[in-house]
Scaffold this active site. Structure first.
Site, PDB file in Angstrom:
ATOM      1  N   ASP A  44       0.845  -1.192   0.000  1.00  0.00           N
ATOM      2  CA  ASP A  44       0.000   0.000   0.000  1.00  0.00           C
ATOM      3  C   ASP A  44       0.882   1.245   0.000  1.00  0.00           C
ATOM      4  OD1 ASP A  44      -2.447   1.308   0.041  1.00  0.00           O
ATOM      5  OD2 ASP A  44      -2.614   1.253   2.224  1.00  0.00           O
ATOM      6  N   GLU A  53      -4.855   4.473  -6.216  1.00  0.00           N
ATOM      7  CA  GLU A  53      -5.855   4.833  -5.216  1.00  0.00           C
ATOM      8  C   GLU A  53      -6.064   6.341  -5.191  1.00  0.00           C
ATOM      9  OE1 GLU A  53      -4.335   3.038  -1.627  1.00  0.00           O
ATOM     10  OE2 GLU A  53      -2.840   4.596  -1.355  1.00  0.00           O
TER      11      GLU A  53
END
Length: 107
Positions: free
Chosen positions: A10, A67
């Site tokens: 992430d 994202e």
């Protein structure tokens, strides 16, 4: 991996998600941090970094996720760069479980 679990890094490109992580860990996906996505159409350096991240992921056989995608311009850039997956308000804002059921039925 034998259990069907995949590993994603992430916020790739920030803080602790360095290149050594993709070298040392059995990673399946990289998630491009939204701070880079916000620079699409604003900062050519961010766009260049995103392009290189996508290229690197593809060369390593990894999936790439962006994202924080919020605009059509960001979506178009990522599509042109062959980004695998998109997350963000461009598609939906966060929904409750009840709202998700309703959205699925309406689609």
């Amino acid at each position: 991996k034998d259990m069907g679990v995949s590993i994603s890094i992430d916020d790739f490109g920030t803080e602790f998600s360095s290149l050594s992580r993709i070298k040392d860990l059995p990673v399946d996906r990289l998630k491009i941090d939204m701070q880079f996505i916000k620079g699409i159409g604003v900062n050519t350096r961010d766009e260049s970094i995103i392009s290189v991240m996508i290229y690197l992921a593809k060369r390593l056989g990894l999936k790439i996720i962006a994202e924080g995608v919020e605009t059509a311009e960001q979506m178009a850039f990522l599509r042109d760069e062959n980004c695998d997956e998109i997350q963000g308000y461009y598609y939906f804002k966060p929904l409750s479980a009840d709202e998700i059921d309703g959205e699925i039925l309406m689609v």
